[in-house]
Scaffold this motif. Structure first.
Motif, short mmCIF file in Angstrom:
data_model
loop_
_atom_site.label_atom_id
_atom_site.label_comp_id
_atom_site.label_asym_id
_atom_site.label_seq_id
_atom_site.Cartn_x
_atom_site.Cartn_y
_atom_site.Cartn_z
N PRO A 151 9.67 0.07 38.12
CA PRO A 151 10.18 0.20 39.25
C PRO A 151 9.08 -0.36 40.32
CG PRO A 151 9.99 2.29 38.27
CD PRO A 151 9.50 1.31 37.36
N VAL A 152 9.43 -0.89 41.33
CA VAL A 152 8.40 -1.33 42.24
C VAL A 152 7.88 -0.27 42.96
CG1 VAL A 152 8.40 -2.68 44.39
CG2 VAL A 152 9.80 -3.55 42.64
N ASP A 153 8.47 0.81 43.37
CA ASP A 153 7.77 1.80 44.11
C ASP A 153 6.93 2.64 43.10
OD1 ASP A 153 10.03 2.88 42.15
OD2 ASP A 153 9.91 4.76 43.38
N LYS A 154 6.85 2.38 41.81
CA LYS A 154 5.64 3.21 40.81
C LYS A 154 4.70 2.09 40.43
CE LYS A 154 8.53 6.67 39.10
NZ LYS A 154 9.19 7.18 37.79
N CYS A 155 4.98 0.81 40.42
CA CYS A 155 3.88 -0.01 39.99
C CYS A 155 3.35 -1.09 40.90
CB CYS A 155 4.58 -0.76 38.40
SG CYS A 155 5.83 -1.91 39.30
N TYR A 156 4.02 -1.08 42.01
CA TYR A 156 3.41 -2.21 42.90
C TYR A 156 1.96 -2.17 43.09
CZ TYR A 156 3.39 -4.78 47.35
OH TYR A 156 2.89 -5.77 48.01
N GLY A 157 1.37 -3.31 42.98
CA GLY A 157 -0.07 -3.33 43.14
C GLY A 157 -0.85 -2.76 41.93
N ARG A 158 -0.33 -2.37 40.84
CA ARG A 158 -1.04 -1.54 39.73
C ARG A 158 -0.79 -2.45 38.48
NH1 ARG A 158 0.93 4.29 39.31
NH2 ARG A 158 -0.96 4.34 38.11
N ALA A 159 -1.78 -2.71 37.79
CA ALA A 159 -1.84 -3.38 36.63
C ALA A 159 -1.77 -2.30 35.26
CB ALA A 159 -3.08 -4.22 36.56
N VAL A 160 -1.04 -1.61 35.20
CA VAL A 160 -0.92 -0.62 34.14
C VAL A 160 0.43 -0.56 33.35
CG1 VAL A 160 -2.54 1.09 35.19
CG2 VAL A 160 -0.07 1.25 35.77
N LYS A 161 0.18 -0.34 32.15
CA LYS A 161 1.47 -0.34 31.27
C LYS A 161 2.54 0.87 31.74
CE LYS A 161 2.99 -0.49 26.43
NZ LYS A 161 2.34 -0.69 25.22
#
Length: 119
Positions: free
Chosen positions: A105-115
């Motif tokens: 979901p965008v709100d949790k992963c925006y700008g983050r490169a994690v699984k």
């Protein structure tokens, strides 16, 4: 898009005819096709191997045709494997994109490169 107008299906049909005309169907089992695909991915990696991130982002114009050929080889092998394994690759891609939208979901992963399990 209907199956009869799918570019994937058109390419799969062309690949089948190409293989039949050369009596290569006997060699085109999923295992052999995956091995061939691995080789093509290696050839793609070779094109990028010693490039800096900046060079890779602005791929050299004099190597673009080689890049296009390797990408096409990979796509065609993927389609051939899907055909041999009776997987509708277009549907599979649509389903995977939908699943990825749920997992990331965008709100949790925006700008983050994690699984997804680390969000």
């Amino acid at each position: 898009m209907t199956k009869t107008t799918s570019p994937f299906l058109r390419l799969q049909n062309e690949m089948t005819e190409f293989a039949k005309a050369r009596d290569w169907e006997q060699f085109h089992n999923p295992k052999n096709l995956v091995m061939a695909l691995s080789g093509e991915v290696g050839e793609l990696a070779e094109l990028f191997q010693w490039l800096t991130p900046e060079q890779a982002a602005n791929f050299p114009a004099d190597k673009k045709e080689a890049l296009a050929h390797e990408l096409a080889d990979i796509q065609l092998y993927l389609l051939r494997i899907a055909d041999k394994c009776h997987v509708n690759l277009e549907d599979a891609c649509d389903k995977k994109l939908a699943l990825n939208n749920e997992k990331y979901p965008v709100d949790k992963c925006y700008g983050r490169a994690v699984k997804y399990n680390e969000l």
